[in-house]
Write a protein that holds these residues in place. Structure first.
Motif, PDB file in Angstrom:
ATOM      1  N   ALA A  66      56.403 -65.814  39.632  1.00 12.21           N
ATOM      2  CA  ALA A  66      56.320 -66.617  40.859  1.00 12.21           C
ATOM      3  C   ALA A  66      55.839 -65.818  42.067  1.00 12.21           C
ATOM      4  O   ALA A  66      56.112 -66.172  43.209  1.00 12.21           O
ATOM      5  N   THR A  67      55.090 -64.748  41.821  1.00 13.53           N
ATOM      6  CA  THR A  67      54.486 -63.966  42.896  1.00 13.53           C
ATOM      7  C   THR A  67      53.097 -64.519  43.187  1.00 13.53           C
ATOM      8  O   THR A  67      52.311 -64.738  42.262  1.00 13.53           O
ATOM      9  N   ILE A  68      52.786 -64.750  44.451  1.00 12.89           N
ATOM     10  CA  ILE A  68      51.466 -65.272  44.817  1.00 12.89           C
ATOM     11  C   ILE A  68      50.400 -64.208  44.552  1.00 12.89           C
ATOM     12  O   ILE A  68      50.498 -63.071  45.010  1.00 12.89           O
ATOM     13  N   ILE A  69      49.377 -64.605  43.816  1.00 16.69           N
ATOM     14  CA  ILE A  69      48.270 -63.721  43.478  1.00 16.69           C
ATOM     15  C   ILE A  69      47.050 -64.020  44.346  1.00 16.69           C
ATOM     16  O   ILE A  69      46.326 -63.115  44.760  1.00 16.69           O
ATOM     17  N   GLU A  70      46.847 -65.309  44.623  1.00 14.71           N
ATOM     18  CA  GLU A  70      45.679 -65.704  45.418  1.00 14.71           C
ATOM     19  C   GLU A  70      45.977 -67.015  46.128  1.00 14.71           C
ATOM     20  O   GLU A  70      46.553 -67.929  45.544  1.00 14.71           O
ATOM     21  N   GLY A  71      45.579 -67.102  47.393  1.00 13.03           N
ATOM     22  CA  GLY A  71      45.777 -68.333  48.156  1.00 13.03           C
ATOM     23  C   GLY A  71      46.417 -68.058  49.496  1.00 13.03           C
ATOM     24  O   GLY A  71      47.255 -67.162  49.622  1.00 13.03           O
ATOM     25  N   SER A  72      46.027 -68.840  50.497  1.00 11.43           N
ATOM     26  CA  SER A  72      46.544 -68.646  51.855  1.00 11.43           C
ATOM     27  C   SER A  72      47.670 -69.603  52.199  1.00 11.43           C
ATOM     28  O   SER A  72      48.289 -69.480  53.251  1.00 11.43           O
ATOM     29  N   LEU A  73      47.957 -70.557  51.317  1.00  9.89           N
ATOM     30  CA  LEU A  73      49.014 -71.534  51.559  1.00  9.89           C
ATOM     31  C   LEU A  73      50.227 -71.231  50.693  1.00  9.89           C
ATOM     32  O   LEU A  73      50.119 -70.571  49.653  1.00  9.89           O
ATOM     33  N   ARG A  74      51.404 -71.724  51.124  1.00  8.93           N
ATOM     34  CA  ARG A  74      52.602 -71.582  50.302  1.00  8.93           C
ATOM     35  C   ARG A  74      52.498 -72.502  49.098  1.00  8.93           C
ATOM     36  O   ARG A  74      52.133 -73.669  49.236  1.00  8.93           O
ATOM     37  N   PRO A  75      52.847 -72.024  47.911  1.00  6.83           N
ATOM     38  CA  PRO A  75      52.809 -72.895  46.732  1.00  6.83           C
ATOM     39  C   PRO A  75      53.945 -73.904  46.762  1.00  6.83           C
ATOM     40  O   PRO A  75      54.895 -73.776  47.559  1.00  6.83           O
ATOM     41  N   SER A  76      53.879 -74.883  45.906  1.00  9.72           N
ATOM     42  CA  SER A  76      54.923 -75.899  45.772  1.00  9.72           C
ATOM     43  C   SER A  76      56.316 -75.282  45.772  1.00  9.72           C
ATOM     44  O   SER A  76      56.534 -74.189  45.234  1.00  9.72           O
ATOM     45  N   VAL A 133      49.067 -66.254  34.647  1.00  9.51           N
ATOM     46  CA  VAL A 133      49.060 -66.860  35.977  1.00  9.51           C
ATOM     47  C   VAL A 133      48.953 -68.373  35.825  1.00  9.51           C
ATOM     48  O   VAL A 133      48.597 -68.880  34.761  1.00  9.51           O
ATOM     49  N   PHE A 134      49.238 -69.075  36.914  1.00  4.58           N
ATOM     50  CA  PHE A 134      48.989 -70.515  36.939  1.00  4.58           C
ATOM     51  C   PHE A 134      48.560 -70.942  38.331  1.00  4.58           C
ATOM     52  O   PHE A 134      48.852 -70.277  39.329  1.00  4.58           O
TER      53      PHE A 134
END
Length: 232
Positions: A65-75, A40-41
């Motif tokens: 590139a699958t979101i694992i944790e976080g409520s915001l969209r990544p870069s 992960v990163f």
């Protein structure tokens, strides 16, 4: 408590260095920090001003590139980072900026020639500029293809990403990386300075010759060779 707090904090700290070093304007840049054991990163959320960032806002993404944790969209560059982490095991942090001089070289579609010892202190090669992306790649999964654009350039030139930790993407902007976020950010600042020096040098003397091989070898090896003696 999140199991990813360490890389979220490191990614936050590294991202906050970019405006301090004058490498970004507004939200033009991002840093990610990887944990290869967990695959992960952590990466900056998309479009969030630096003054509004916090460690908690860093997004955790896996190498697909699958979101694992976080409520915001990544870069928006997340898929590019994912491709590089998936293929280059030795890198633990990636920096992408649109710093002025490095981006100008990228827009010119030219490698940055090795003209002086500052450049040679950090790499023995030109700083490569990957050719502009094909229409097919642009119309496909653009950010993923940008990752392959970088990898393909290194493969074609037989460059080692552990030795050349910076490059330009033609018509786009620079990417740097390193074994740590500190080194990746350091490389981004060095790339911008080397790009500026090369530009000024060629304004003074448009036919300035490349540094000779003996001097390249001397300067690189005194910092990175088996008998390195630079520093404490």
């Amino acid at each position: 408590m999140s199991q990813y707090n360490a890389i979220k904090q490191e990614a936050y700290d590294a991202n906050m260095q970019l405006p301090k070093l004058g490498l970004v304007l507004f939200t033009f840049g991002n840093v990610s920090v990887a944990d290869h054991n967990k695959k992960v990163f952590a990466i900056k959320p998309s479009g969030v001003p630096y003054e509004e960032l916090s460690p908690e806002k860093m997004v955790i993404v896996d190498f697909d590139a699958t979101i694992i944790e976080g409520s915001l969209r990544p870069s928006s560059d997340t898929k590019t980072h994912a491709v590089l982490y998936k293929h280059w095991n030795g890198i633990n942090s990636i920096v992408h900026t649109h710093s002025t001089y490095a981006t100008a070289w990228a827009q010119s579609q030219l490698d940055i020639p090795i003209l002086g010892t500052t450049h040679a202190d950090h790499t023995t090669s030109v700083i490569p500029c990957a050719p502009p992306m094909s229409d097919e790649m642009i119309q496909g999964d653009y950010e993923t293809e940008t990752g392959y654009q970088i990898i393909n350039c290194f493969n074609e030139r037989k460059l080692d990403p552990s030795e050349t930790e910076m490059m330009l993407v033609g018509n786009h902007a620079p990417f740097t990386w390193g074994a740590s976020s500190h080194k990746a950010v350091y490389n981004a600042a060095v790339l911008e300075e080397v790009a500026k020096m090369a530009f000024v040098t060629l304004q003074i003397n448009p036919t300035a010759p490349s540094l000779k091989e003996t001097l390249i070898k001397k300067h690189y090896e005194r910092k990175h060779g088996p008998d390195a003696y630079y520093g404490q």
